[in-house]
Write a protein that holds these residues in place. Structure first.
Motif, mmCIF file in Angstrom:
data_model
loop_
_atom_site.group_PDB
_atom_site.id
_atom_site.type_symbol
_atom_site.label_atom_id
_atom_site.label_comp_id
_atom_site.label_asym_id
_atom_site.label_seq_id
_atom_site.Cartn_x
_atom_site.Cartn_y
_atom_site.Cartn_z
ATOM 1 N N ARG A 101 -37.776 -31.803 -29.734
ATOM 2 C CA ARG A 101 -37.440 -33.230 -29.797
ATOM 3 C C ARG A 101 -38.460 -34.060 -29.008
ATOM 4 N NH1 ARG A 101 -32.667 -35.923 -30.785
ATOM 5 N NH2 ARG A 101 -31.543 -33.929 -30.839
ATOM 6 N N THR A 102 -38.871 -33.544 -27.842
ATOM 7 C CA THR A 102 -39.881 -34.240 -27.042
ATOM 8 C C THR A 102 -41.211 -34.302 -27.770
ATOM 9 O OG1 THR A 102 -38.822 -33.556 -24.976
ATOM 10 C CG2 THR A 102 -41.128 -34.198 -24.837
ATOM 11 N N ARG A 155 -41.054 -37.026 -30.369
ATOM 12 C CA ARG A 155 -41.089 -38.339 -29.723
ATOM 13 C C ARG A 155 -42.501 -38.691 -29.275
ATOM 14 N NH1 ARG A 155 -38.655 -38.053 -24.149
ATOM 15 N NH2 ARG A 155 -40.808 -37.391 -23.765
#
Length: 323
Positions: free
Chosen positions: A25-26, A29
């Protein structure tokens, strides 16, 4: 992430997450943030897809921090850097350096790594545990005094000291550190430290202290003090060739310097430095029947007694525990 993509080319989100120790997820992003900041990163779809930079793009964001610059001297021994607590710092420093290299030189770095590898650990020895090494390294760097409880060979076996650590040395896979204890510079084996507390108190390093020179002087003196006695022995030709591989460096040097013409049996008489009679007894047994101890008498008798015991043990015809 930019440095990784610049160095490696196309990488999947899973690969980036694994390299940087973050969640997928990071990664998603940060990819969006890079695109918004004008970094030309794009996604290639398909089975062999992943994220990559537009061909020819190179970042100028390669400035090294003080820690990263200081870790570069450990680039050839990453295991040592990891034990000192600098593994992640070294990885980042290497990425920044590679990002600053043209593609041709970056490939050359990979070729060198494929052909040369440094392994500082010694043979035939279990790896020592060094739970206090990273904290000790920090104390050396920040000039902080430490309180330690350590184990030594003489009584009392466990001792507590407050010392000023000056430097750390890796010798054949074994970590040591040099420290000011009062007015004296002493050497300690890191693995003997049982407990260590870094104090708030700082200290001034001696202006004339040279770690490499002090270590070299200590090592020579340690070897001299270790071999306090001597033994006179006769060596068969086979023993002469095995001495460099089985005996200490001091013994090997003495043999090289003292070897003269052999006697009528082809054996050579030399005088070797020894640590003690018991130690020499164990060392000389490794040469089997290719060594005869002439002096001191106590060592000769110990070797004779062992040889007699071995003869009695092996002369019977029956073999095994039921003989």
């Amino acid at each position: 992430m930019v440095l990784l993509l610049q160095d490696r080319g196309r990488l999947t989100a899973h690969q980036i997450a694994g390299e940087l120790g973050v969640s997928i997820r990071t990664v998603y992003r940060d990819i969006e943030a890079l695109g918004a900041a004008g970094v030309p990163v794009y996604a290639e779809l398909g089975a062999n897809g992943g994220y990559q930079l537009v061909d020819g793009y190179r970042t100028k964001l390669t400035g090294l921090t003080e820690q990263e610059a200081g870790s570069i001297f450990l680039a050839g021994v990453p295991s040592a850097a990891a034990e000192l607590g600098l593994g992640a710092v070294l990885t980042t420093a290497e990425l920044k350096l590679r990002a600053a290299l043209p593609a041709r030189l970056s490939r050359h770095v990979d070729e060198i790594r494929d052909r040369f590898h440094l392994d500082p650990a010694g043979w035939f020895r279990e790896t020592e545990s060094h739970p206090e090494l990273a904290a000790l390294a920090g104390a050396v760097w920040n000039r902080r005094r430490v309180r330690m409880r350590y184990r030594r060979w003489r009584e009392p076996r466990e001792v507590e000291r407050v010392v000023s650590p000056l430097g750390i040395v890796l010798k054949a896979g074994v970590w040591y550190f040099l420290a000011l204890a009062g007015q004296d510079i002493r050497t300690y084996r890191v693995a003997t430290v049982l407990e260590l507390t870094v104090l708030d108190e700082t200290f001034e390093r001696p202006s004339d202290f040279d770690l490499a020179a002090t270590w070299a002087e200590w090592a020579v003196d340690f070897e001299r003090r270790l071999h306090r006695d001597h033994a006179t022995v006769r060596l068969a030709p086979a023993a002469l060739s095995r001495i460099p591989y089985l005996m200490t460096r001091a013994m090997s040097r003495e043999v090289d310097a003292a070897v003269g013409p052999p006697d009528d049996d082809g054996w050579t008489t030399v005088t070797l430095p020894i640590e003690s009679i018991n130690h020499a007894h164990a060392e000389f047994l490794r040469l089997g029947g290719d060594i005869e101890v002439l002096a001191p008498p106590a060592l000769r008798e110990m070797m004779r007694s062992t040889a007699q015991s071995l003869r009695l043990l092996y002369e019977g015809e029956d073999v095994g525990p039921g003989r």
